[in-house]
Design an enzyme around this catalytic site. Structure first.
Site, PDB file in Angstrom:
ATOM      1  CE  LYS A 190     -36.293 -24.961 -13.580  1.00  0.00           C
ATOM      2  NZ  LYS A 190     -37.640 -25.391 -13.158  1.00  0.00           N
ATOM      3  CE1 TYR A 228     -15.765  -2.854   4.050  1.00  0.00           C
ATOM      4  CE2 TYR A 228     -16.400  -4.884   2.908  1.00  0.00           C
ATOM      5  CZ  TYR A 228     -15.812  -3.618   2.895  1.00  0.00           C
ATOM      6  OH  TYR A 228     -15.284  -3.132   1.734  1.00  0.00           O
TER       7      TYR A 228
HETATM    8  C1  LIG Z   1     -37.574 -26.704 -12.798  1.00  0.00           C
HETATM    9  C2  LIG Z   1     -38.697 -27.591 -13.117  1.00  0.00           C
HETATM   10  C3  LIG Z   1     -38.523 -28.989 -13.137  1.00  0.00           C
HETATM   11  C4  LIG Z   1     -37.252 -29.670 -12.714  1.00  0.00           C
HETATM   12  O1  LIG Z   1     -37.199 -29.725 -11.323  1.00  0.00           O
HETATM   13  P1  LIG Z   1     -36.015 -30.495 -10.557  1.00  0.00           P
HETATM   14  O2  LIG Z   1     -36.465 -30.503  -9.147  1.00  0.00           O
HETATM   15  O3  LIG Z   1     -34.781 -29.680 -10.741  1.00  0.00           O
HETATM   16  O4  LIG Z   1     -35.911 -31.840 -11.163  1.00  0.00           O
HETATM   17  C5  LIG Z   1     -39.601 -29.759 -13.535  1.00  0.00           C
HETATM   18  N1  LIG Z   1     -40.771 -29.192 -13.899  1.00  0.00           N
HETATM   19  C6  LIG Z   1     -40.974 -27.862 -13.877  1.00  0.00           C
HETATM   20  C7  LIG Z   1     -42.297 -27.314 -14.280  1.00  0.00           C
HETATM   21  C8  LIG Z   1     -39.956 -27.016 -13.477  1.00  0.00           C
HETATM   22  O5  LIG Z   1     -40.157 -25.692 -13.463  1.00  0.00           O
END
Ligand SMILES: *Cc1c(COP(=O)(O)O)cnc(C)c1O
Length: 382
Positions: free
Chosen positions: A41, A269
């Site tokens: 994702k 800044y």
């Molecule tokens: C993002 C996600 C994962 C992966 O998590 P990691 O800690 O990056 O391995 C697994 N399951 C769900 C439902 C997620 O949203």
């Protein structure tokens, strides 16, 4: 083969061969029957989903998981036959696209189940779905006490095919007792609903941190691997020390200008930092628009010539000031500063960057912006 980065001001290097080795090593640490659900994702955690997915397909992933329908559609473009699971809830308006792109939604409620069943019936097809069970995350999923009823509802629809059941741990990286309790609730649900022995069903609970405690035996036959495949352990003290993974991602920026300033000069800044000695500053060609958060002002460090140099003054939109007074070799425009990665014998991990930025590593990867070109090291793994 050297990467063509000499014309870039800020860039990220992604080592696809290392990614492939990481997948192989994670797989080797887990039971052989395990389905590897590659979580890619958010543009593969900022690594670039097309390049990452293409390599993971070759490296032996079984299934891909993304956040939403747009990510699923983009992934479908590069791999027509691959199972793609959408982890987030699908909006009512997005449901037709699930069918158009032949992807697998997650369902948590009777409303979703009925709507997908109806849409599939109308289209004369059977839709594969994963049922999510909330065992204590309080986010997606049917509450575990209601899971058996929802399973019966799913089974009553001939236009649906239950392909997977899963849950998600809230404290996989912080509280083994909570994780144990969630795992127990999930297992009881599988029993009550008669799912534990369903042939072909993918039963998954573990994310990268959960893999730390992946149970031998039991019905689990899948794991959702995100952060770990990019070579980052989910928390300090992780038991995963025996899984040989290495970081895949480096973040670098070019030194654009080097200048000397007198002692007593206040810089950037808000004048949040005053030089206490005659100083040499390197001005980096990257700032918060590239993903160096202002939280790193007067806190972050970068590697130049293999030495850790402090960020001084406030990080600005396109530029960051670094004190290079202590370096014995002169720093010149065009030199490379490493924000994440190795340089000579020194290394700054994404964990170091995240700590200075008040982020978690997942967030750091997602915050390095589009302006930072991803360049790929394509060497094969072996
Ligand atoms: C993002 C996600 C994962 C992966 O998590 P990691 O800690 O990056 O391995 C697994 N399951 C769900 C439902 C997620 O949203």
């Amino acid at each position: 083969m050297p990467l063509a980065t000499d014309k870039l001001r800020a860039w990220a290097e992604v080592d696809l061969g290392q990614l492939e080795r990481n997948l192989a090593n994670i797989r080797a640490a887990l039971p052989p029957h395990l389905r590897y659900v590659a979580v890619i994702k958010a543009d593969a955690y900022g690594h670039g989903s097309t390049a990452v997915a293409t390599r993971l397909m070759r490296a032996g992933a079984d299934l891909f998981a993304v956040a939403n329908i747009d990510e699923a559609a983009a992934l479908r473009e590069i791999g027509s036959g691959w199972p793609i699971l959408i982890l987030s809830a699908v909006l009512p308006s997005e449901r037709p696209e699930v069918f158009a792109h032949n992807v697998t939604p997650t369902v948590s409620s009777v409303e979703e189940v009925r709507a997908f069943a109806e849409e599939a019936r109308t289209r004369g097809c059977v839709l594969g779905i994963h049922l999510k069970i909330d065992t204590g995350m309080g986010r997606l999923g049917v509450w575990h006490e209601d899971a058996a009823a929802l399973t019966s509802e799913i089974r009553s629809h001939k236009s649906l095919r239950l392909e997977g059941v899963y849950t998600h741990f809230a404290c996989a990286d912080s509280d083994a007792a909570v994780t144990g309790e969630q795992r127990g609730r999930f297992l009881r649900c599988l029993d009550t609903a008669g799912l534990a022995q369903s042939p072909g069903l993918i039963i998954h609970a573990d994310n990268s941190a959960g893999i730390d405690t992946f149970p031998s035996g039991g019905p689990f036959n899948g794991a959702r691997v995100g952060l770990l495949q990019f070579g980052v352990r989910p928390y300090a003290g992780s038991l995963l020390a025996n899984v040989a993974v290495e970081p895949v991602f480096s973040f670098r920026a070019r030194v654009a200008l080097v200048k000397s300033l007198p002692s007593g000069t206040a810089v950037s800044y808000g004048h949040t930092h005053t030089l206490r000695r005659p100083s040499r500053l390197a001005i980096l060609a990257a700032g918060y628009a590239d993903g160096i958060p202002t939280r790193m002002s007067n806190r972050g460090r970068v590697l130049i010539h293999g030495y850790e140099c402090p960020i001084v003054g406030r990080v600005t939109m396109d530029q960051t000031l670094v004190d290079v007074t202590d370096l014995s070799r002169p720093v010149v425009p065009g030199d490379t500063a490493t924000l994440i990665g190795t340089q000579d014998d020194a290394r700054l991990g994404v964990e170091d960057f995240a700590a200075a930025a008040d982020q978690i590593p997942w967030e750091t990867f997602c915050s390095i912006s589009k302006r930072v070109r991803r360049v790929y090291r394509l060497d094969s793994a072996l």
